[in-house]
Design a protein around this motif. Structure first.
Motif, PDB file in Angstrom:
ATOM      1  N   THR A  73      -8.163 -13.550  23.950  1.00  0.00           N
ATOM      2  CA  THR A  73      -7.658 -11.728  24.770  1.00  0.00           C
ATOM      3  C   THR A  73      -7.810 -11.497  25.721  1.00  0.00           C
ATOM      4  O   THR A  73      -8.897 -11.945  26.701  1.00  0.00           O
ATOM      5  CB  THR A  73      -8.083 -11.215  23.481  1.00  0.00           C
ATOM      6  N   ASN A 102     -10.962 -11.055  19.617  1.00  0.00           N
ATOM      7  CA  ASN A 102     -10.003 -11.905  19.422  1.00  0.00           C
ATOM      8  C   ASN A 102     -10.418 -12.530  18.443  1.00  0.00           C
ATOM      9  O   ASN A 102      -9.784 -13.443  17.592  1.00  0.00           O
ATOM     10  CB  ASN A 102     -11.211 -13.276  20.341  1.00  0.00           C
ATOM     11  N   LYS A 147      -3.365 -10.502  22.634  1.00  0.00           N
ATOM     12  CA  LYS A 147      -4.095 -11.596  22.316  1.00  0.00           C
ATOM     13  C   LYS A 147      -3.419 -12.741  21.796  1.00  0.00           C
ATOM     14  O   LYS A 147      -2.269 -12.778  21.822  1.00  0.00           O
ATOM     15  CB  LYS A 147      -4.659 -11.126  20.483  1.00  0.00           C
TER      16      LYS A 147
END
Length: 366
Positions: A73, A102, A147
């Motif tokens: 991320t 994340n 992400k």
């Protein structure tokens, strides 16, 4: 739409173009900044890719990569001053936000802000963010995040958090050697700021638009026009008595001097630009002019496409594509760059107009 002095100032800072050129661009585009940047590029007065991304706000970009190096991320959080951006409390907070994204699955920013905070489980992300604003004493903005998930992902942070990069690769052996190569490419992306991985990603519409910009910017640079076309412009100017007497005398005396354009007035050069623009359709049928355009267009594509760029760490001027192929061969595996994400702190945002002394004073008064 009324064009303000602040609008002109902002466009000038974004593009590096002259004040009057910026005012004209905004007037012609009814205050549309994106259209104004394109207008200036077509006139050869701005290079949007290199100038529009100037840092305009403080804050940091942070990244986090999962233990298996398959998910990562990147996040940008803005602050009002560089003092806060360098503050350990702020940096720890941003790292915590990146880690939560994340670990989770959020469709967009709204979903993330509404979620329960992993840093302070009794609050939502939004409520805890408000608490951090109160604690730090400055307005903070969670601006954006992305992400990525793939066979292998690496991250790279440049200039202490001013620039962050994620690189995702398609590979069947995510060895240390492959990850090192990906890290090298992340550094390349941070430094060279490509827009695409390869030309095939660019839509036909975008290619046509970029080609049009190259055509218009070439015409807007009469000094670089092919000699036959430039001489035709000179003949037309003299025949129509379009120059002031001083510029006319200079042209007649220094017509074949390679430094001619250093002596002509700005008004004379603009006359040549306007005259060239009137011949645009004719130029586009000219083989020599098209050769000039194709050369410039090809160079531009090499600058904005990662695999076409010269690999910055290469000693033999190999391209990124050649470097990737060699890494795959040396490691006996499949290896290809699938995606990259590059965030630069504050790109496209306006920075408060404060000098260093004022910033220090503001902090001392808090």
């Amino acid at each position: 739409m009324a064009i303000t002095a602040a609008d002109v100032k902002n466009l000038r800072e974004m593009t590096g173009a002259g004040m009057m050129d910026c005012k004209k661009a905004l007037t012609e585009t009814d205050g549309d900044f994106d259209a104004a940047v394109e207008f200036l590029r077509k006139k050869g007065l701005a290079t949007a890719e290199k100038k529009a991304g100037r840092i305009a706000a403080e804050g940091i970009v942070a990244t986090v990569v999962s233990d298996d190096a398959k998910t990562a991320t990147i996040i940008e959080v803005n602050s009002e001053t560089d003092f806060v951006a360098k503050n350990e409390v702020f940096q720890t907070y941003v790292a915590g936000l990146a880690k939560q994204i994340n670990n989770g699955d959020y469709a967009d920013m709204d979903a993330f802000l509404a979620a329960q905070s992993e840093i302070e489980p009794s609050s939502t992300v939004t409520d805890y963010h408000k608490a951090m604003v109160a604690k730090i004493g400055e307005n903070l903005t969670i601006r954006r995040f992305e992400k990525v998930t793939g066979d292998a992902v690496v991250s790279y942070i440049h200039m202490g958090g001013k620039i962050g990069v994620l690189v995702e690769a398609e590979c069947d052996n995510a060895s240390d050697a492959i990850k090192e190569a990906m890290k090298n490419l992340a550094m390349q992306i941070a430094a060279m700021n490509p827009s695409y991985i390869k030309r095939e990603e660019i839509s036909a519409e975008t290619l046509a638009k970029e080609k049009e910009i190259v055509v218009d910017s070439s015409i807007a640079d009469p000094a670089s026009l092919p000699k036959p076309l430039l001489n035709a412009l000179f003949d037309e100017v003299l025949a129509n008595n379009s120059f002031a007497e001083e510029d006319k005398a200079i042209l007649e005396e220094k017509r074949n001097d390679k430094y001619l354009f250093n002596f002509l007035s700005d008004a004379a050069v603009q006359t040549l630009r306007d005259l060239g623009a009137a011949h645009k359709a004719e130029y586009q049928e000219n083989k020599i002019f098209n050769g000039l355009v194709e050369g410039r267009f090809s160079k531009h594509l090499k600058e904005i496409c990662l695999v076409d760029q010269t690999y910055v760490k290469a000693e033999n001027k190999e391209t990124v594509a050649q470097y990737v192929a060699q890494v795959a061969k040396d490691n006996g595996c499949k290896f290809d760059i699938k995606k990259f994400v590059r965030f630069e702190t504050g790109e496209g945002l306006e920075k408060k107009n404060e000098d260093f002394a004022a910033e220090v004073a503001a902090q001392m008064n808090k």
